[in-house]
Enzyme design. Sequence first.
Site, PDB file in Angstrom:
ATOM      1  N   HIS A 131       1.901 -34.096 100.074  1.00 41.57           N
ATOM      2  CA  HIS A 131       1.151 -34.920  98.934  1.00 41.57           C
ATOM      3  C   HIS A 131       0.041 -35.387  99.529  1.00 41.57           C
ATOM      4  O   HIS A 131      -0.721 -35.955  98.647  1.00 41.57           O
ATOM      5  CB  HIS A 131       2.138 -35.840  98.505  1.00 41.57           C
ATOM      6  CG  HIS A 131       3.272 -35.414  97.744  1.00 41.57           C
ATOM      7  ND1 HIS A 131       3.030 -34.219  96.599  1.00 41.57           N
ATOM      8  CD2 HIS A 131       4.535 -35.664  97.649  1.00 41.57           C
ATOM      9  CE1 HIS A 131       4.246 -33.820  96.209  1.00 41.57           C
ATOM     10  NE2 HIS A 131       5.128 -34.567  96.754  1.00 41.57           N
TER      11      HIS A 131
ATOM     12  N   ASP B 296       8.717 -26.544  98.481  1.00 47.69           N
ATOM     13  CA  ASP B 296       9.503 -27.875  98.088  1.00 47.69           C
ATOM     14  C   ASP B 296       9.771 -28.219  96.712  1.00 47.69           C
ATOM     15  O   ASP B 296       8.868 -27.326  95.987  1.00 47.69           O
ATOM     16  CB  ASP B 296       8.416 -29.149  98.779  1.00 47.69           C
ATOM     17  CG  ASP B 296       8.947 -30.524  98.611  1.00 47.69           C
ATOM     18  OD1 ASP B 296       9.299 -30.889  99.427  1.00 47.69           O
ATOM     19  OD2 ASP B 296       8.922 -30.971  97.617  1.00 47.69           O
TER      20      ASP B 296
ATOM     21  N   HIS C 248       8.634 -30.253  94.755  1.00 51.85           N
ATOM     22  CA  HIS C 248       7.515 -31.078  94.346  1.00 51.85           C
ATOM     23  C   HIS C 248       6.122 -30.198  94.764  1.00 51.85           C
ATOM     24  O   HIS C 248       6.040 -29.618  96.078  1.00 51.85           O
ATOM     25  CB  HIS C 248       7.283 -32.425  94.824  1.00 51.85           C
ATOM     26  CG  HIS C 248       8.539 -33.214  94.480  1.00 51.85           C
ATOM     27  ND1 HIS C 248       9.526 -33.530  95.261  1.00 51.85           N
ATOM     28  CD2 HIS C 248       8.584 -34.005  93.155  1.00 51.85           C
ATOM     29  CE1 HIS C 248      10.390 -34.288  94.785  1.00 51.85           C
ATOM     30  NE2 HIS C 248       9.906 -34.654  93.551  1.00 51.85           N
TER      31      HIS C 248
ATOM     32  N   ASP D 278      14.175 -29.953  98.781  1.00 50.43           N
ATOM     33  CA  ASP D 278      14.869 -30.808  97.633  1.00 50.43           C
ATOM     34  C   ASP D 278      14.937 -29.996  96.320  1.00 50.43           C
ATOM     35  O   ASP D 278      15.057 -30.579  95.103  1.00 50.43           O
ATOM     36  CB  ASP D 278      13.695 -32.055  97.207  1.00 50.43           C
ATOM     37  CG  ASP D 278      12.347 -31.690  97.509  1.00 50.43           C
ATOM     38  OD1 ASP D 278      12.012 -30.576  97.935  1.00 50.43           O
ATOM     39  OD2 ASP D 278      11.713 -32.605  97.620  1.00 50.43           O
TER      40      ASP D 278
END
Length: 309
Positions: free
Chosen positions: A125, A162, A164, A246
């Site tokens: 991120h 991931d 996200h 995740d």
Amino acid sequence: MSTLLIHHPSFLEHVTPIGHPERPDRIRAIDRILEHERFQALEREQAPVGTIEQAALAHPEAFVQEIKDAVPETGLTRIDADTVISPGSWKAAMRGVGGVCQAVDEVMAGKVKNAFCAIRPPGHHAEKDRAMGFCLFNNVAVAARWAKKQHGVERVAIMDFDVHHGNGTQDIFWSDTSVMYTSTHQMPLYPGTGAVNETGAGNTIVNAPLRAGDGGAEFREAMEVAILPRIEDFRPDLVIISAGFDAHHRDPLGQINLVEADYAWVTAKLMDIADRSANGRVVSVLEGGYDLEGLAKSVAAHVMTLMKA
């Protein structure tokens, strides 16, 4: 040739508030499972301390210095609602930077076939000049740029599974056609980026969003239809994995229902592509994964597959 595990006790020293999902116990869970005799053949090395110059391959040097200056002597400092730094955070972040560069060095030199970097804080991120989403520096972006600068690598493919979207990696490589960034992720979900029409300035960004409730079938279809053929056509000299776990069905931060076998499958698929164009060179870097059991079992499946190279 074998698989290299990059690790270091410093990754436990990046402290977050009680109840924060990105916590030192994540590394402890990974360390425990990789101590099993199944993983005896792993080459193990401690992550060296990275340099500001290495971090600055992906970020302006002023931003790197800003993070260093923000590290508190005691207690915790919040960068945003999600992202926290503690007295040990700089050391952990710089070992992460050093660790991914070391992994690239050893894989490019042919000392090992591939590597897994069990590091934190995560990185995908972190944008060019913004730390966010638990992330300080973008480790995979540093690794890709280091491979190009230090080893003359012409094309790097990054695959991010991931749950996200790796907005930071997309931001850093938006206009860099020598790096292909590909991602499967839940959408809508934090940070809100990753639509199919986000393709980069040179069409080297590939997003294949999944919906809440999707599982292994949808994930594998997205990989086989949207992502793997694009990576294959790109003919990378190095494959880097943003290995977030995740999207596992146990994880509290997403609603995708992957199981360990899905992580083993995608790892093998990426290794096959690397075998065809990159002499098998794969560097995998830990991102998310917040249920400790799901994380540990998924990492085990991922690393076990890497060891079959």
